[in-house]
Motif scaffolding. Structure first.
Motif, PDB file in Angstrom:
ATOM      1  N   GLN A  26      -5.800  -1.722  -6.648  1.00  0.00           N
ATOM      2  CA  GLN A  26      -6.980  -0.990  -6.152  1.00  0.00           C
ATOM      3  C   GLN A  26      -6.576   0.424  -5.782  1.00  0.00           C
ATOM      4  O   GLN A  26      -5.592   0.622  -5.072  1.00  0.00           O
ATOM      5  N   LYS A  56      -7.753   3.708  -3.723  1.00  0.00           N
ATOM      6  CA  LYS A  56      -8.677   4.015  -2.621  1.00  0.00           C
ATOM      7  C   LYS A  56      -8.955   5.506  -2.550  1.00  0.00           C
ATOM      8  O   LYS A  56      -8.168   6.315  -2.895  1.00  0.00           O
ATOM      9  N   GLU A  58       0.863  -1.172   0.000  1.00  0.00           N
ATOM     10  CA  GLU A  58       0.000   0.000   0.000  1.00  0.00           C
ATOM     11  C   GLU A  58       0.899   1.221   0.000  1.00  0.00           C
ATOM     12  O   GLU A  58       1.911   1.260   0.706  1.00  0.00           O
TER      13      GLU A  58
END
Length: 93
Positions: free
Chosen positions: A91, A93, A5
């Motif tokens: 992904q 966010k 992340e």
């Protein structure tokens, strides 16, 4: 696989290229990611090379957004530049 992340940083147009034996070539854009997780990779800057295919790299132009993806940890051992194809489950966010 390792879950990464980080924050999307700079987007660089025409950052790299390949010349092939048959005379053809490929041009790549790039995006920088500053890793937040996992902790052992924290603050490492990762450059991701993006194939120039229509619509393929538009998600990467969202500077400041958080992105997560999975990657084989072997790609993180000695490299700071990788190809987008090495990433799974991307992904924003």
């Amino acid at each position: 696989m390792t879950k990464i992340e980080g924050t999307i940083g700079e987007y660089i147009v025409n950052a790299s290229h390949d010349n092939f034996e048959n005379g053809s070539f490929a041009i790549y854009d790039a995006v920088t990611i500053v890793i937040a997780k996992p902790y052992e990779q924290k603050d490492k800057e990762l450059t991701i090379l993006l194939a120039k295919e229509e619509g393929n790299y538009s998600i990467w132009k969202q500077k400041g957004k958080i992105v997560s993806f999975e990657i084989n940890p072997i790609f993180l051992e000695k490299r700071s530049t990788i190809f987008e194809g090495a990433l799974d489950d991307i992904q924003i966010k």
